[in-house]
Write a protein that holds these residues in place. Sequence first.
Motif, PDB file in Angstrom:
ATOM      1  N   ASN A 158      -9.717   5.378  -3.617  1.00 42.11           N
ATOM      2  CA  ASN A 158     -10.108   3.998  -3.922  1.00 42.11           C
ATOM      3  C   ASN A 158      -9.442   3.488  -5.199  1.00 42.11           C
ATOM      4  OD1 ASN A 158     -11.683   3.667  -1.672  1.00 42.11           O
ATOM      5  ND2 ASN A 158     -13.599   4.176  -2.692  1.00 42.11           N
ATOM      6  N   GLU A 159      -9.276   4.374  -6.195  1.00 41.59           N
ATOM      7  CA  GLU A 159      -8.625   3.936  -7.423  1.00 41.59           C
ATOM      8  C   GLU A 159      -7.141   3.649  -7.188  1.00 41.59           C
ATOM      9  OE1 GLU A 159      -7.678   5.446 -11.991  1.00 41.59           O
ATOM     10  OE2 GLU A 159      -9.310   6.371 -10.851  1.00 41.59           O
ATOM     11  N   VAL A 160      -6.512   4.458  -6.338  1.00 41.77           N
ATOM     12  CA  VAL A 160      -5.090   4.258  -6.058  1.00 41.77           C
ATOM     13  C   VAL A 160      -4.855   2.915  -5.381  1.00 41.77           C
ATOM     14  CG1 VAL A 160      -3.096   5.121  -4.776  1.00 41.77           C
ATOM     15  CG2 VAL A 160      -4.658   6.730  -5.889  1.00 41.77           C
ATOM     16  N   VAL A 161      -5.721   2.576  -4.405  1.00 36.75           N
ATOM     17  CA  VAL A 161      -5.486   1.372  -3.599  1.00 36.75           C
ATOM     18  C   VAL A 161      -6.233   0.151  -4.136  1.00 36.75           C
ATOM     19  CG1 VAL A 161      -5.046   2.747  -1.534  1.00 36.75           C
ATOM     20  CG2 VAL A 161      -7.362   1.908  -1.978  1.00 36.75           C
ATOM     21  N   SER A 176       2.682  24.044  -1.202  1.00 40.89           N
ATOM     22  CA  SER A 176       2.578  22.940  -2.156  1.00 40.89           C
ATOM     23  C   SER A 176       2.706  21.633  -1.400  1.00 40.89           C
ATOM     24  CB  SER A 176       3.676  23.020  -3.229  1.00 40.89           C
ATOM     25  OG  SER A 176       3.533  24.178  -4.019  1.00 40.89           O
ATOM     26  N   GLY A 177       2.016  20.602  -1.867  1.00 42.50           N
ATOM     27  CA  GLY A 177       2.103  19.314  -1.199  1.00 42.50           C
ATOM     28  C   GLY A 177       1.153  18.303  -1.785  1.00 42.50           C
ATOM     29  N   ILE A 178       1.099  17.138  -1.134  1.00 41.93           N
ATOM     30  CA  ILE A 178       0.224  16.040  -1.548  1.00 41.93           C
ATOM     31  C   ILE A 178      -0.289  15.358  -0.296  1.00 41.93           C
ATOM     32  CG2 ILE A 178       0.021  13.945  -2.937  1.00 41.93           C
ATOM     33  CD1 ILE A 178       2.569  14.762  -4.397  1.00 41.93           C
ATOM     34  N   GLN A 179      -1.596  15.151  -0.232  1.00 42.69           N
ATOM     35  CA  GLN A 179      -2.173  14.454   0.910  1.00 42.69           C
ATOM     36  C   GLN A 179      -3.523  13.870   0.534  1.00 42.69           C
ATOM     37  OE1 GLN A 179      -2.478  18.312   3.219  1.00 42.69           O
ATOM     38  NE2 GLN A 179      -4.426  17.389   3.880  1.00 42.69           N
ATOM     39  N   VAL A 180      -3.967  12.920   1.365  1.00 43.80           N
ATOM     40  CA  VAL A 180      -5.294  12.332   1.193  1.00 43.80           C
ATOM     41  C   VAL A 180      -6.286  13.158   1.996  1.00 43.80           C
ATOM     42  CG1 VAL A 180      -6.731  10.301   1.560  1.00 43.80           C
ATOM     43  CG2 VAL A 180      -4.361  10.024   0.790  1.00 43.80           C
ATOM     44  N   THR A 181      -7.360  13.594   1.331  1.00 38.88           N
ATOM     45  CA  THR A 181      -8.334  14.472   1.979  1.00 38.88           C
ATOM     46  C   THR A 181      -9.628  14.420   1.185  1.00 38.88           C
ATOM     47  OG1 THR A 181      -8.712  16.758   2.739  1.00 38.88           O
ATOM     48  CG2 THR A 181      -7.621  16.483   0.620  1.00 38.88           C
ATOM     49  N   PRO A 182     -10.780  14.735   1.781  1.00 36.41           N
ATOM     50  CA  PRO A 182     -12.028  14.810   1.005  1.00 36.41           C
ATOM     51  C   PRO A 182     -11.946  15.939  -0.023  1.00 36.41           C
ATOM     52  CG  PRO A 182     -12.499  14.603   3.345  1.00 36.41           C
ATOM     53  CD  PRO A 182     -11.028  14.867   3.240  1.00 36.41           C
ATOM     54  N   ARG A 222       0.837  -1.208   0.000  1.00 32.83           N
ATOM     55  CA  ARG A 222       0.000   0.000   0.000  1.00 32.83           C
ATOM     56  C   ARG A 222       0.868   1.252   0.000  1.00 32.83           C
ATOM     57  NH1 ARG A 222      -5.306   1.484   1.690  1.00 32.83           N
ATOM     58  NH2 ARG A 222      -5.368   3.660   2.356  1.00 32.83           N
ATOM     59  N   LEU A 223       1.925   1.240   0.799  1.00 28.33           N
ATOM     60  CA  LEU A 223       2.823   2.390   0.867  1.00 28.33           C
ATOM     61  C   LEU A 223       3.481   2.637  -0.489  1.00 28.33           C
ATOM     62  CD1 LEU A 223       4.227   4.576   2.530  1.00 28.33           C
ATOM     63  CD2 LEU A 223       5.973   2.878   3.150  1.00 28.33           C
ATOM     64  N   GLN A 224       3.904   1.558  -1.144  1.00 32.60           N
ATOM     65  CA  GLN A 224       4.534   1.702  -2.455  1.00 32.60           C
ATOM     66  C   GLN A 224       3.556   2.251  -3.486  1.00 32.60           C
ATOM     67  OE1 GLN A 224       5.993  -2.272  -3.107  1.00 32.60           O
ATOM     68  NE2 GLN A 224       8.002  -1.834  -2.188  1.00 32.60           N
ATOM     69  N   LEU A 225       2.305   1.769  -3.444  1.00 34.32           N
ATOM     70  CA  LEU A 225       1.298   2.285  -4.374  1.00 34.32           C
ATOM     71  C   LEU A 225       1.023   3.761  -4.132  1.00 34.32           C
ATOM     72  CD1 LEU A 225      -1.415  -0.524  -4.674  1.00 34.32           C
ATOM     73  CD2 LEU A 225      -0.042   0.450  -6.526  1.00 34.32           C
ATOM     74  N   VAL A 270      -9.682  11.720  -1.690  1.00 36.16           N
ATOM     75  CA  VAL A 270      -8.819  11.725  -2.867  1.00 36.16           C
ATOM     76  C   VAL A 270      -7.377  11.943  -2.447  1.00 36.16           C
ATOM     77  CG1 VAL A 270     -10.605  12.611  -4.431  1.00 36.16           C
ATOM     78  CG2 VAL A 270      -9.112  14.221  -3.228  1.00 36.16           C
ATOM     79  N   LEU A 271      -6.481  11.513  -3.307  1.00 39.11           N
ATOM     80  CA  LEU A 271      -5.082  11.912  -3.190  1.00 39.11           C
ATOM     81  C   LEU A 271      -4.974  13.253  -3.899  1.00 39.11           C
ATOM     82  CD1 LEU A 271      -2.167  11.094  -2.366  1.00 39.11           C
ATOM     83  CD2 LEU A 271      -1.902  10.211  -4.679  1.00 39.11           C
ATOM     84  N   SER A 272      -4.680  14.312  -3.176  1.00 34.54           N
ATOM     85  CA  SER A 272      -4.756  15.675  -3.694  1.00 34.54           C
ATOM     86  C   SER A 272      -3.369  16.306  -3.726  1.00 34.54           C
ATOM     87  CB  SER A 272      -5.695  16.521  -2.819  1.00 34.54           C
ATOM     88  OG  SER A 272      -5.745  17.858  -3.266  1.00 34.54           O
ATOM     89  N   ALA A 273      -2.895  16.623  -4.938  1.00 32.80           N
ATOM     90  CA  ALA A 273      -1.633  17.346  -5.121  1.00 32.80           C
ATOM     91  C   ALA A 273      -1.978  18.797  -5.440  1.00 32.80           C
ATOM     92  CB  ALA A 273      -0.814  16.727  -6.244  1.00 32.80           C
ATOM     93  N   TYR A 274      -1.340  19.736  -4.758  1.00 35.25           N
ATOM     94  CA  TYR A 274      -1.753  21.139  -4.871  1.00 35.25           C
ATOM     95  C   TYR A 274      -0.542  22.054  -4.898  1.00 35.25           C
ATOM     96  CZ  TYR A 274      -0.821  20.824   0.164  1.00 35.25           C
ATOM     97  OH  TYR A 274      -0.221  20.602   1.381  1.00 35.25           O
TER      98      TYR A 274
END
Length: 376
Positions: free
Chosen positions: A330-333, A294-300, A33-36, A307-311
């Motif tokens: 859900n698509e990522v995992v 700037s960053g990336i995190q999982v958030t509604p 999961r971490l690698q994905l 979603v995995l959100s890159a901003y």
Amino acid sequence: MSRRDGLRRALGAALVVMLALIFMGGFSYGRARLQLMNAAKEKYGALRDVRSTALEEYLAGLAKETRYWARNTVLQGALVTFRTAWDDLGDDPQAELQRLFIEQNPHPVGEKDSLEFVRDGSDYADAHASYHDWFRRFLTHRGFYDVFLIDPEGNLVYTVFKEMDYATNLETGRYKDTGLARVFREARASSDPEFVAVADFEPYAPSHGAPGAFLGSPVLGSQGELLGVLAFQIPSDRINEIMQVEVGMGTSGETYVVGADLLMRSNSRFSDESTVLETEVDTTTVRRALDGKSGIQVTPDYRGIPVLSAYTLLEVEGLRWAVMAEVDENEVVAPILSLRAYMVTAGVAIVVASVGVLCAAAFLLPNGDAKPLPQS
């Protein structure tokens, strides 16, 4: 050893096998999961940066175009010619021009730019016949929605599309509070030929309430005197083209832009209707982007879906937009969820088989509690 002891040992061995499987499966699942997630973060972080760079280059290019054409001698000559002809139109140039080019224009709404000639014998009609075709081809080639020539007093002496802002005054008329009027006032106040004023997207009444953004630069004469202002209306189509490239986005991925008012500046990939200035995106990551992070995190997301959100923040020519690249968690995992289901099924099968084998072996053991047969 009695059968009872054998069963105890069989169950104990099965428990050890089950615990080992749980540990190994949990470790493997967590690592996979971490690698994905790391791979998805790298991918959508790259998509965010690509979209942000493309959008920045597009907007910077529009500003460069505005600076260039404000110093173009053909355009400067057109502005001076229209200004001079305007002054000869009598007491109410707005009423006269709107009558000739809008009310009596035989072409339908949206095609008023097709009229090149009016035969009223005025200098303005001659100027329009001389320059209009050039401006139409210029607009089509450069991809602007409309072109505006504005004199120093705020009179909109020429537009290509002849919407209801045509021939109005941006200081005193009904559109004095629009983005176009703000761009005019800012550009007029500058004596720097490199200056570009920008107004962010907002509903623009003359374009039937469609989102409109504007750029403008002062048009200066050879001695630095103000001849007027050149302004362009920016369409949202090109921004949508940049943000809605679907290659590499998977099933649920999308990239979009959000303004400082938390409203979209590009259409959502998943909406059949326009979402520009219609859909509010008040999420943690959008606010972080508008704060300059700037960053990336999982958030509604704006739909309430994790979603995995890159901003990141895009700042260009005075605009501050959040550039977002997102994909449903859900698509990522999904691949690892399938693996987890397989591992659980296989683990249960192994435990059941182990218990069965060990129990069978225990029952085949001699019963240690049985009495020995008497000797003859």
